[in-house]
Design a protein around this motif. Structure first.
Motif, PDB file in Angstrom:
ATOM      1  N   TYR A   1       0.837  -1.214   0.000  1.00  0.00           N
ATOM      2  CA  TYR A   1       0.000   0.000   0.000  1.00  0.00           C
ATOM      3  C   TYR A   1       0.870   1.261   0.000  1.00  0.00           C
ATOM      4  N   MET A   2       1.962   1.221   0.755  1.00  0.00           N
ATOM      5  CA  MET A   2       2.864   2.380   0.810  1.00  0.00           C
ATOM      6  C   MET A   2       3.456   2.672  -0.562  1.00  0.00           C
ATOM      7  N   LEU A   3       3.847   1.631  -1.307  1.00  0.00           N
ATOM      8  CA  LEU A   3       4.382   1.848  -2.653  1.00  0.00           C
ATOM      9  C   LEU A   3       3.323   2.394  -3.595  1.00  0.00           C
ATOM     10  N   TRP A   4       2.123   1.792  -3.532  1.00  0.00           N
ATOM     11  CA  TRP A   4       1.050   2.289  -4.394  1.00  0.00           C
ATOM     12  C   TRP A   4       0.685   3.735  -4.055  1.00  0.00           C
ATOM     13  N   PHE A   5       0.705   4.036  -2.757  1.00  0.00           N
ATOM     14  CA  PHE A   5       0.377   5.416  -2.365  1.00  0.00           C
ATOM     15  C   PHE A   5       1.446   6.389  -2.838  1.00  0.00           C
ATOM     16  N   MET A   6       2.712   5.976  -2.841  1.00  0.00           N
ATOM     17  CA  MET A   6       3.786   6.817  -3.364  1.00  0.00           C
ATOM     18  C   MET A   6       3.561   7.100  -4.852  1.00  0.00           C
ATOM     19  N   ILE A   7       3.196   6.069  -5.597  1.00  0.00           N
ATOM     20  CA  ILE A   7       2.906   6.263  -7.030  1.00  0.00           C
ATOM     21  C   ILE A   7       1.730   7.211  -7.205  1.00  0.00           C
ATOM     22  N   PHE A   8       0.696   7.042  -6.380  1.00  0.00           N
ATOM     23  CA  PHE A   8      -0.475   7.926  -6.449  1.00  0.00           C
ATOM     24  C   PHE A   8      -0.084   9.386  -6.201  1.00  0.00           C
ATOM     25  N   ILE A   9       0.778   9.621  -5.202  1.00  0.00           N
ATOM     26  CA  ILE A   9       1.215  10.986  -4.881  1.00  0.00           C
ATOM     27  C   ILE A   9       1.928  11.617  -6.071  1.00  0.00           C
ATOM     28  N   TYR A  10       2.860  10.884  -6.682  1.00  0.00           N
ATOM     29  CA  TYR A  10       3.656  11.468  -7.760  1.00  0.00           C
ATOM     30  C   TYR A  10       2.855  11.640  -9.047  1.00  0.00           C
ATOM     31  N   VAL A  11       1.956  10.709  -9.322  1.00  0.00           N
ATOM     32  CA  VAL A  11       1.082  10.874 -10.497  1.00  0.00           C
ATOM     33  C   VAL A  11       0.171  12.084 -10.302  1.00  0.00           C
ATOM     34  N   GLY A  12      -0.406  12.202  -9.081  1.00  0.00           N
ATOM     35  CA  GLY A  12      -1.259  13.359  -8.793  1.00  0.00           C
ATOM     36  C   GLY A  12      -0.502  14.667  -8.866  1.00  0.00           C
ATOM     37  N   MET A  13       0.734  14.659  -8.390  1.00  0.00           N
ATOM     38  CA  MET A  13       1.553  15.868  -8.437  1.00  0.00           C
ATOM     39  C   MET A  13       1.858  16.269  -9.880  1.00  0.00           C
ATOM     40  N   ALA A  14       2.252  15.285 -10.699  1.00  0.00           N
ATOM     41  CA  ALA A  14       2.559  15.572 -12.096  1.00  0.00           C
ATOM     42  C   ALA A  14       1.326  16.076 -12.839  1.00  0.00           C
ATOM     43  N   TYR A  15       0.187  15.448 -12.557  1.00  0.00           N
ATOM     44  CA  TYR A  15      -1.063  15.890 -13.202  1.00  0.00           C
ATOM     45  C   TYR A  15      -1.419  17.309 -12.787  1.00  0.00           C
TER      46      TYR A  15
END
Length: 353
Positions: A49-63
């Motif tokens: 979950y921590m890895l998936w949440f990290m990906i979510f943070i960076y995708v959201g930031m880039a978007y």
């Protein structure tokens, strides 16, 4: 009564949820793990979950950067504005670098060093070298930003009186602004809220000869590339004069005079013709056109087309009409400014009429 019923409904919903959780626990088989202590399976799930949440943070930031970066203000329209923008972008860059690195390490370490049965954490008391590094780097970075900011602040606040700046008072009251131009003597007359009476709605001292040639307007005209010294005064509550396109802001405090100054560098017409503003105005007018069609269908007046103007806004919540407390600013050539100013009545002429 409605609020009371909503509270009761929420309370019943909470009780229902609690009872359902108890039923769910009872429905588990006899071999189910009912302990509250995390096991290896729980730790593996949380690590993923921590890895998936990290990906979510960076995708959201880039978007977010891709989607909303177009809403940045256009090029600064004052001589000091580029310094403010540079300071802001340097700060954003530093924050982003630190945020990306620390969040990545946080989530990766949570995955890599997930709890496992039989593993024992290493007790690590301290490390003087590491503590020195993560203390001295922020100190140097913050000192550099603060010193840079102080030089920029000094450029705005410490106006060279020898450059003979145009002196303009910005007068705030709920919920409007007025501008008072010093006359031929370039000296503002004395003013106080105690002098407000009748037509004298900004409180000028009628016995002060320096105030006779002052000119009071509801639109602020400024000559391009000329230094202007702004003095701020409030009639009632705390306001904040915000010049977004000029990268300047000052609190307007009852009972005292605050000030700053700058030189406008881009006229209103030049800003309207810029590529950024042409695209923005076109987008806004497309939205207004769609909304106007809906208003016409409902029998209401359509919206007027939008045209860009500089403005002063109030950046303090000063009352119920705070959102609409604005004054239009027109930056023009010196010839156009002088022609406009010559048409304005002086305070003495205004009071005599």
């Amino acid at each position: 009564m409605t609020v009371f019923l909503v509270i009761i409904a929420l309370a019943l919903l909470a009780v229902t949820g609690w009872q359902l959780s108890k039923i769910f626990e009872l429905s588990k088989g006899p071999g189910a793990d009912s302990t509250q202590i995390a096991n290896d399976n729980d730790n593996r799930k949380q690590a993923r979950y921590m890895l998936w949440f990290m990906i979510f943070i960076y995708v959201g930031m880039a978007y977010s950067f891709w989607k909303w970066s177009k809403l940045y203000l256009p090029e600064a329209a004052s001589d000091h504005g580029s310094q403010v923008d540079t300071l802001m972008f340097i700060s954003i860059a530093i924050i982003m670098i630190v945020q990306v690195l620390t969040q990545a390490l946080l989530h990766w370490f949570a995955y890599k060093y997930q709890g496992k049965k039989g593993n024992k954490a290493l007790f690590f008391a301290d490390n003087d070298k590491l503590e020195f590094i993560w203390t001295i780097i922020p100190v140097i970075t913050l000192a550099g930003l603060i010193i840079y900011g102080l030089f920029t602040w000094s450029d705005i606040m410490n106006i060279d009186e020898d450059s003979d700046p145009i002196v303009i008072e910005i007068y705030a009251k709920q919920f409007s602004w007025q501008a008072r131009y010093a006359g031929e003597d370039n000296t503002l007359g004395k003013a106080n809220v105690r002098f407000i009476e009748g037509r004298n709605n900004v409180g000028l001292d009628e016995s002060d000869p320096y105030g006779e040639d002052d000119k009071i307007t509801t639109v602020l005209h400024l000559p391009v590339n000329k230094p202007v010294l702004f003095k701020f005064r409030s009639q009632d509550v705390l306001h904040s004069a915000y010049f977004p396109h000029f990268r300047a802001q000052m609190n307007v405090v009852p009972g005292m005079v605050t000030q700053f100054g700058f030189s406008p560098t881009i006229t209103t017409e030049e800003m309207r013709d810029s590529e950024y503003m042409v695209d923005k105005v076109q987008t806004i007018n497309e939205i207004r056109k769609d909304n106007s069609e809906k208003l016409r269908a409902e029998g209401e007046m359509p919206l007027d087309p939008y045209e860009f103007d500089y403005f002063i806004a109030c950046n303090k919540i000063c009352g119920e009409a705070h959102y609409n407390m604005q004054m239009k600013i027109i930056v023009e050539t010196e010839e156009e400014y002088n022609a406009w100013l010559s048409e304005q009545s002086t305070f003495g002429e205004f009071m005599d009429n």
